[in-house]
Design a protein around this motif. Structure first.
Motif, PDB file in Angstrom:
ATOM      1  N   GLU A  66       0.842  -1.186   0.000  1.00 39.94           N
ATOM      2  CA  GLU A  66       0.000   0.000   0.000  1.00 39.94           C
ATOM      3  C   GLU A  66       0.880   1.240   0.000  1.00 39.94           C
ATOM      4  OE1 GLU A  66      -2.814  -0.347   3.212  1.00 39.94           O
ATOM      5  OE2 GLU A  66      -3.778  -2.073   2.289  1.00 39.94           O
ATOM      6  N   GLY A  67       0.523   2.189  -0.838  1.00 42.37           N
ATOM      7  CA  GLY A  67       1.287   3.424  -0.954  1.00 42.37           C
ATOM      8  C   GLY A  67       2.262   3.427  -2.118  1.00 42.37           C
ATOM      9  N   ASP A  68       2.562   2.245  -2.681  1.00 38.76           N
ATOM     10  CA  ASP A  68       3.482   2.172  -3.818  1.00 38.76           C
ATOM     11  C   ASP A  68       2.893   2.893  -5.028  1.00 38.76           C
ATOM     12  OD1 ASP A  68       5.288   0.687  -2.380  1.00 38.76           O
ATOM     13  OD2 ASP A  68       4.982  -1.185  -3.502  1.00 38.76           O
ATOM     14  N   LEU A  69       3.761   3.578  -5.784  1.00 34.91           N
ATOM     15  CA  LEU A  69       3.361   4.176  -7.057  1.00 34.91           C
ATOM     16  C   LEU A  69       3.554   3.128  -8.143  1.00 34.91           C
ATOM     17  CD1 LEU A  69       4.905   7.749  -6.733  1.00 34.91           C
ATOM     18  CD2 LEU A  69       2.536   7.045  -6.368  1.00 34.91           C
ATOM     19  N   LEU A  70       2.508   2.884  -8.909  1.00 36.25           N
ATOM     20  CA  LEU A  70       2.514   1.835  -9.923  1.00 36.25           C
ATOM     21  C   LEU A  70       2.296   2.416 -11.313  1.00 36.25           C
ATOM     22  CD1 LEU A  70       0.122  -0.629  -8.050  1.00 36.25           C
ATOM     23  CD2 LEU A  70       2.608  -0.761  -8.133  1.00 36.25           C
ATOM     24  N   LYS A  71       2.844   1.741 -12.286  1.00 37.17           N
ATOM     25  CA  LYS A  71       2.568   2.035 -13.691  1.00 37.17           C
ATOM     26  C   LYS A  71       1.570   0.987 -14.175  1.00 37.17           C
ATOM     27  CE  LYS A  71       5.711   5.249 -14.584  1.00 37.17           C
ATOM     28  NZ  LYS A  71       5.282   6.603 -14.802  1.00 37.17           N
TER      29      LYS A  71
END
Length: 118
Positions: A66-71
């Motif tokens: 949770e909180g990770d920036l994803l493409k």
């Protein structure tokens, strides 16, 4: 009236069914408190695009937190189904708002497993 237990998308319901020819009555369907029901109905944190499982399986590995920036296309978690590893990926660029499953959990096809927001 007869009472049956049915399972729909991993949620178990107790259903009362009236036999044809019996006096008029009602049909009710209430969720039964089962592990699958409580797991699927875990509240999501925030809003966003739901990420759903495309198949029934078991969560083998969670690769994002949770909180990770994803493409778009980044793997969030990996399901194990029929001895195959199936990645569940981000549907859009954004932040992983929530995960609603843990490693080892069983999931049903169509079940929301995470939420991503731009």
């Amino acid at each position: 009236m007869e009472t049956y237990m049915i399972k729909v998308n991993g949620v178990t319901y107790e259903v009362e069914v009236e036999k044809k020819g019996e006096s008029a009555g009602t049909v009710s369907a209430e969720p039964v408190n089962t592990p699958a029901a409580s797991q699927q109905q875990r509240p999501q944190q925030g809003t966003g695009t739901p990420v759903t499982s495309g198949t029934t399986g078991k969560v083998w590995k969670i690769t994002a937190k949770e909180g990770d920036l994803l493409k778009r296309g980044d793997t969030i978690l990996i399901l194990e189904a029929m001895k195959m590893e199936i990645p569940i990926v981000a549907p859009e660029d954004g932040k992983l708002l929530s995960l609603s499953v843990s490693e080892g959990d069983s999931v049903e096809a169509g079940q929301t497993v995470a939420s991503v927001a731009q």
